[in-house]
Design an enzyme around this catalytic site. Sequence first.
Site, short mmCIF file in Angstrom:
data_model
loop_
_atom_site.label_atom_id
_atom_site.label_comp_id
_atom_site.label_asym_id
_atom_site.label_seq_id
_atom_site.Cartn_x
_atom_site.Cartn_y
_atom_site.Cartn_z
N GLU A 95 -6.08 -6.97 -1.96
CA GLU A 95 -5.49 -5.80 -2.63
C GLU A 95 -5.09 -4.75 -1.61
OE1 GLU A 95 -6.77 -2.05 -5.39
OE2 GLU A 95 -7.67 -3.98 -5.91
N CYS A 122 -9.69 2.20 -10.61
CA CYS A 122 -9.42 1.77 -11.98
C CYS A 122 -10.41 2.42 -12.94
CB CYS A 122 -9.52 0.24 -12.06
SG CYS A 122 -9.35 -0.42 -13.72
#
Length: 682
Positions: A123, A193
């Site tokens: 990521e 998140c």
Amino acid sequence: MITIAQTAGFCFGVQRAVDTAFAQAKKPEKTCTLGEIIHNPQIVESLQEQGIKTIETIEQAPPGSTVIIRSHGVPKKVYEQLAASGHKVIDATCPFVRKIHLTVEKYSKDHTILIAGDISHPEVEGIAGFCQGSYLVFPCADQLDSLINKQMLPEDCPYILVAQTTFSTVEWKKCVEKLKKVCTNLKIFDTICIATEKRQQEAMELAAKSDAMIVIGGKHSSNTAKLASLCGGLCDTFSIERPQEVYDLDLMGYTNIGVTAGASTPACIIKEVHKTMSEILKDQDELSFEEMLDQSFKTIYNREKVTAVVTGIAPNEISVDIGTKHAGYVPLSELTDDPNAKPEDIVKVGDELELLVIRVNDVEGTVMLSKKRLDAAAGFEKVMNAVDTQEVLEGVVVEVIKGGILVLTNGVKVFIPASQATLSRSDNLEDLLKKKVQFKILEVNRQRKRAVGSIKVILKEQRKELEEKFWADAQVGKVYTGVVKSLTSYGAFVNLGGVDGMVHISELSWNRIKHPSEVVNVGDTIEVYIKDIDADTKKISLGYKKSEDNPWEIMKKDYPAGAVVTVKIVSMTPFGAFAQIIPGVDGLIHISQISNERINKPSDVLAIGQEVQVKITEVDLEKKRVSLSMRALIEPEQKEENVAPVEEKDEVVYEAAPAQEGKTQEAPAEQTAEEEAPSSAQ
């Protein structure tokens, strides 16, 4: 006692990627994932069994195959390589990760990007791959301290701070505090998140009141590792990847055991763990692990109505918590019928919604829900009843179709014919698209679930009310703010709110204009006043130009006789030249006042558009005439020998010397010329 974390298991981004991959597996085309679709060995193995293999480089993809980009995302150059390779691409990048890509790409041209995360994680590699300038990656607050101590962060440089979506919330707060003290030009984007933040917070709270924690997840899963690290600081913590590993744990002596799972852990793995643990730990006085987890995995059915809480928002869907272990989601198409709507404009995280279950997938632990269908059921009854109650409904025009428009109200589409959509048939229906409108229901068909409405009815009622209010207050001289409705060659029609009035072209400007469009346009908001009212014919004459803007008032105040001004020549005649003093006022420079020398015509000295200095010799406000003189500003020159002035009846004429062949020429007397000249005021 065993307590299971409510948020354990798939986050919506992972669920989306997994659903995408398994849906693709059902198709006959060759497909592979560029890297593991998620960091979970069981899911990866299951996909391989269904024909979707994992590749590490684009070159490993079979010719003509479809390549799925995993949930972690990839660098920008990989997108470019895939485009050049000719492979069909399915992008399963988590929307939250994709948002970080767009952020760093936007700001990296003139900012240094600071990335809080593991530099070796795919990521973070993807995020760094969208940076167009310099960037720095640090995995924790201590490493950030090292960068600061090495003076690698000049305080006056502009910085953008982002984080890996699964970064530790505890470490993030520490990093933010440190950077605020060092960097004076810092923009912070909290990109952790929401599901990760909630999962970490819940895990810490559970660990604080437990003797031991079991964290389930892939060994390469970043968010699982962070959960284990956070829990490990509060109690004994065990990390497992597969259900069989429970047998290797020594759980004897622990009274309170908490269980959580990473975002990449599917519901079926958590179920397997609970079955295994129920065989090892049995407590007759307490609910068994299996019983507790079975409660959390309670069965839900299609068409069931549930209450859900919004936990995440993506471009094409929202994720919701319905109180079970299912990963609930509502596609945008099931959230609203408006094709132009965005999820973030409809709901926000934390909102509580009433939803209808559409499809349950117990194998994958997901459930699709709909707000639109539940709203439509309730809205249908409201719309059907409105034909009797004559209730005024409100909706949004979502589509222009042949013969009319469709308005969405209470989840139901109502057809409004073109003849009932506007007051005038000449109005463009496209102008109503995406706008809120009020209407009444004219007729319904319950069997076909159709309704016909009218906006025109409401508009007529509103106009009638406005007309009555207008005529009750209207009087000559009253000022209104109106909107220009239409233009003609002779004037502009202005809507005053319920009634229309006309501003004649002569009332639009003090200057001479050829068409109203030189002053106003359709749609302009202007201030007007009533000049005259005909109550019998309901006609209203309006004024627009202001008395203080009258150029003759300006002349009277600022341009007296004797003043010297610069003017522009605007037209010529045989007896002189007209020059603009100010917009709306022209003055005459008689031919005798142009030069000390005798000239045959004004164009011998002057030209249209030329600017000259003149003296104002006379201002007649009543007749609106101004006389100008260039000659008055010219030093008298020696008179020519062949020209002698002769005084005759208060008029000055110039007798010229004999021309060739004995002929003479005479210039017209000044007064005579002025009498023949048209008004100098335009």
